[in-house]
Design a protein around this motif. Structure first.
Motif, PDB file in Angstrom:
ATOM      1  N   ARG A 262      -1.997   1.572  -3.295  1.00  0.00           N
ATOM      2  CA  ARG A 262      -0.652   2.152  -3.120  1.00  0.00           C
ATOM      3  C   ARG A 262      -0.608   3.022  -1.872  1.00  0.00           C
ATOM      4  N   GLU A 263      -1.678   3.790  -1.648  1.00  0.00           N
ATOM      5  CA  GLU A 263      -1.736   4.634  -0.453  1.00  0.00           C
ATOM      6  C   GLU A 263      -1.741   3.792   0.816  1.00  0.00           C
ATOM      7  N   ALA A 264      -2.242   2.564   0.722  1.00  0.00           N
ATOM      8  CA  ALA A 264      -2.266   1.655   1.865  1.00  0.00           C
ATOM      9  C   ALA A 264      -0.920   0.960   2.073  1.00  0.00           C
ATOM     10  N   GLY A 265       0.038   1.282   1.218  1.00  0.00           N
ATOM     11  CA  GLY A 265       1.373   0.715   1.375  1.00  0.00           C
ATOM     12  C   GLY A 265       1.566  -0.630   0.716  1.00  0.00           C
ATOM     13  N   LEU A 266       0.685  -0.998  -0.202  1.00  0.00           N
ATOM     14  CA  LEU A 266       0.819  -2.275  -0.890  1.00  0.00           C
ATOM     15  C   LEU A 266       1.801  -2.178  -2.049  1.00  0.00           C
ATOM     16  N   ASP A 267       2.503  -3.281  -2.288  1.00  0.00           N
ATOM     17  CA  ASP A 267       3.427  -3.394  -3.422  1.00  0.00           C
ATOM     18  C   ASP A 267       2.837  -4.249  -4.538  1.00  0.00           C
ATOM     19  N   VAL A 268       1.943  -5.171  -4.153  1.00  0.00           N
ATOM     20  CA  VAL A 268       1.299  -6.078  -5.113  1.00  0.00           C
ATOM     21  C   VAL A 268      -0.182  -6.159  -4.771  1.00  0.00           C
ATOM     22  N   LEU A 269      -1.040  -6.031  -5.796  1.00  0.00           N
ATOM     23  CA  LEU A 269      -2.483  -6.147  -5.602  1.00  0.00           C
ATOM     24  C   LEU A 269      -3.063  -7.019  -6.703  1.00  0.00           C
ATOM     25  N   ALA A 270      -3.922  -7.946  -6.327  1.00  0.00           N
ATOM     26  CA  ALA A 270      -4.704  -8.696  -7.312  1.00  0.00           C
ATOM     27  C   ALA A 270      -6.105  -8.114  -7.360  1.00  0.00           C
ATOM     28  N   LEU A 271      -6.557  -7.768  -8.563  1.00  0.00           N
ATOM     29  CA  LEU A 271      -7.934  -7.317  -8.755  1.00  0.00           C
ATOM     30  C   LEU A 271      -8.739  -8.546  -9.168  1.00  0.00           C
ATOM     31  N   THR A 272      -9.681  -8.939  -8.323  1.00  0.00           N
ATOM     32  CA  THR A 272     -10.371 -10.223  -8.490  1.00  0.00           C
ATOM     33  C   THR A 272     -11.882 -10.028  -8.504  1.00  0.00           C
ATOM     34  N   ASP A 273     -12.370  -9.258  -9.444  1.00  0.00           N
ATOM     35  CA  ASP A 273     -13.815  -9.074  -9.538  1.00  0.00           C
ATOM     36  C   ASP A 273     -14.495 -10.387  -9.915  1.00  0.00           C
ATOM     37  N   HIS A 274     -15.778 -10.459  -9.621  1.00  0.00           N
ATOM     38  CA  HIS A 274     -16.508 -11.706  -9.792  1.00  0.00           C
ATOM     39  C   HIS A 274     -16.725 -12.071 -11.258  1.00  0.00           C
ATOM     40  N   ASP A 275     -16.225 -13.231 -11.643  1.00  0.00           N
ATOM     41  CA  ASP A 275     -16.573 -13.872 -12.902  1.00  0.00           C
ATOM     42  C   ASP A 275     -16.272 -13.037 -14.142  1.00  0.00           C
ATOM     43  N   GLY A 276     -15.258 -12.204 -14.076  1.00  0.00           N
ATOM     44  CA  GLY A 276     -14.904 -11.403 -15.238  1.00  0.00           C
ATOM     45  C   GLY A 276     -13.672 -10.550 -15.001  1.00  0.00           C
ATOM     46  N   VAL A 277     -13.160  -9.997 -16.079  1.00  0.00           N
ATOM     47  CA  VAL A 277     -11.926  -9.200 -16.022  1.00  0.00           C
ATOM     48  C   VAL A 277     -12.157  -7.786 -16.527  1.00  0.00           C
ATOM     49  N   GLY A 278     -13.394  -7.308 -16.412  1.00  0.00           N
ATOM     50  CA  GLY A 278     -13.741  -6.012 -16.966  1.00  0.00           C
ATOM     51  C   GLY A 278     -12.996  -4.834 -16.369  1.00  0.00           C
ATOM     52  N   GLY A 279     -12.423  -4.988 -15.170  1.00  0.00           N
ATOM     53  CA  GLY A 279     -11.722  -3.872 -14.543  1.00  0.00           C
ATOM     54  C   GLY A 279     -10.231  -3.822 -14.807  1.00  0.00           C
ATOM     55  N   HIS A 280      -9.686  -4.856 -15.434  1.00  0.00           N
ATOM     56  CA  HIS A 280      -8.232  -4.944 -15.570  1.00  0.00           C
ATOM     57  C   HIS A 280      -7.630  -3.817 -16.403  1.00  0.00           C
ATOM     58  N   ALA A 281      -8.252  -3.518 -17.550  1.00  0.00           N
ATOM     59  CA  ALA A 281      -7.678  -2.514 -18.448  1.00  0.00           C
ATOM     60  C   ALA A 281      -7.590  -1.153 -17.758  1.00  0.00           C
ATOM     61  N   GLU A 282      -8.650  -0.741 -17.073  1.00  0.00           N
ATOM     62  CA  GLU A 282      -8.632   0.548 -16.389  1.00  0.00           C
ATOM     63  C   GLU A 282      -7.603   0.551 -15.262  1.00  0.00           C
ATOM     64  N   ALA A 283      -7.521  -0.547 -14.534  1.00  0.00           N
ATOM     65  CA  ALA A 283      -6.547  -0.628 -13.445  1.00  0.00           C
ATOM     66  C   ALA A 283      -5.123  -0.504 -13.972  1.00  0.00           C
ATOM     67  N   LEU A 284      -4.822  -1.203 -15.041  1.00  0.00           N
ATOM     68  CA  LEU A 284      -3.477  -1.148 -15.624  1.00  0.00           C
ATOM     69  C   LEU A 284      -3.163   0.233 -16.188  1.00  0.00           C
ATOM     70  N   ALA A 285      -4.155   0.881 -16.779  1.00  0.00           N
ATOM     71  CA  ALA A 285      -3.942   2.202 -17.369  1.00  0.00           C
ATOM     72  C   ALA A 285      -3.691   3.268 -16.311  1.00  0.00           C
ATOM     73  N   ASN A 286      -4.084   2.995 -15.086  1.00  0.00           N
ATOM     74  CA  ASN A 286      -3.943   3.980 -14.006  1.00  0.00           C
ATOM     75  C   ASN A 286      -3.047   3.477 -12.877  1.00  0.00           C
ATOM     76  N   LEU A 287      -2.232   2.489 -13.171  1.00  0.00           N
ATOM     77  CA  LEU A 287      -1.416   1.860 -12.129  1.00  0.00           C
ATOM     78  C   LEU A 287      -0.353   2.832 -11.617  1.00  0.00           C
ATOM     79  N   PRO A 288      -0.331   3.081 -10.320  1.00  0.00           N
ATOM     80  CA  PRO A 288       0.677   3.994  -9.767  1.00  0.00           C
ATOM     81  C   PRO A 288       2.057   3.343  -9.736  1.00  0.00           C
ATOM     82  N   ASP A 289       3.076   4.167  -9.736  1.00  0.00           N
ATOM     83  CA  ASP A 289       4.446   3.664  -9.649  1.00  0.00           C
ATOM     84  C   ASP A 289       4.616   2.844  -8.374  1.00  0.00           C
ATOM     85  N   GLY A 290       5.326   1.748  -8.507  1.00  0.00           N
ATOM     86  CA  GLY A 290       5.628   0.928  -7.341  1.00  0.00           C
ATOM     87  C   GLY A 290       4.611  -0.138  -7.020  1.00  0.00           C
TER      88      GLY A 290
END
Length: 274
Positions: free
Chosen positions: A26-54
């Motif tokens: 968000r600080e970099a001015g992005l509106d959409v980000l894909a989190l694409t860690d290798h071979d798993g989705v272990g980071g998704h829950a934390e990312a969603l729980a801390n998702l900034p507005d916008g």
């Protein structure tokens, strides 16, 4: 709208936790980000729980593939992570990563590098273990001057003295599994010559026939000529052209947003879902 569809966190081989990755995005001015860690989705829950507005988070992962000995990476988006076939394969890949790390460490010790598997696991911090974690351990003990040296053919690069192959999917199978799980697949950095990954056009055509949706064209590893060639190939095969940072945090200089995907291409990916 600024869109980056390839990033990594400590859930695999990035250096920042998922919460920090989304805030940096968000600080970099992005509106959409894909989190694409290798071979798993272990980071998704934390990312969603801390998702900034916008900021919109696109769930994704980078699947490890191989054909005829060449390592190929496939970006999967918007899939069901609990799909039995996809979940089974990603579990196998992660298990193979753990075993590979142990064997690489053993080879490095035989070569006089004073690291341990515990060091690598500590650097990975519970995320999916990859070669960058081994490289960071080598750097920490002074065996190499930088990460790039660790990835040379002298050490853990392809063909290197401590390199170990592991289980990976055929890329066509990766596309098929992603589609079966309700997602879309985009071939990651297929002209990354410095990584030894120049994917033949015929292979990309095979993937397109299996349901590949797009090609990651605008990537730091691609030359201007490579980008032009890939745009032409994408047009011929009816594939979406994407652009992404492939950010790994401090390892890649915190480059979120350095390459982006056009809004119309992003919409095309969303529309391509089965």
């Amino acid at each position: 709208m600024r869109i980056d569809l390839h990033s990594h966190s400590t859930a695999s081989d990035g250096t920042e936790r998922p919460a920090e990755v989304v805030w940096r995005a968000r600080e970099a001015g992005l509106d959409v980000l894909a989190l694409t860690d290798h071979d798993g989705v272990g980071g998704h829950a934390e990312a969603l729980a801390n998702l900034p507005d916008g900021l919109t988070l696109v769930p994704g992962m980078e699947l490890s593939c191989r054909r005829d000995g060449m390592s190929i990476h496939m970006l999967a988006y918007l899939f069901d992570p609990d799909h039995p076939g996809l979940a089974r394969e990603t579990a196998l890949i992660r298990e193979a990563r753990d075993g590979r790390a142990a064997e690489m460490v053993a080879r490095l010790i035989d070569l006089g590098v004073p690291i341990t598997l515990e060091m690598v696991e500590r650097i990975a911090g519970g995320g999916v273990i990859g070669r960058p974690h081994v490289a960071r351990a080598m750097l920490a003990v002074g065996a190499v001057a930088d990460i790039e040296e660790a990835f040379s053919n002298r050490w853990i690069g392809s063909g290197g003295r401590a390199h170990v192959a592991r289980y990976a999917l055929d890329p066509v199978r990766a596309v098929e599994l992603t589609r079966a799980a309700g997602g879309v697949a985009v071939l990651a950095h297929p002209r990354s010559a410095k990584r030894g990954r120049v994917v033949p056009d015929a292979w990309i055509a095979d993937m397109a026939a299996a349901g590949l949706t797009g090609i990651e064209v605008d990537h730091r590893d691609h030359t201007t000529t490579a980008r032009e060639e890939l745009r032409g190939l994408a047009k011929d095969l009816g594939l979406v052209v994407t652009g992404s940072s492939d950010d790994h945090g401090a390892l890649t200089g915190h480059r979120l947003g350095c390459e982006t995907t056009a809004p119309e291409a992003y919409e095309a990916l969303l529309d391509a879902r089965p």
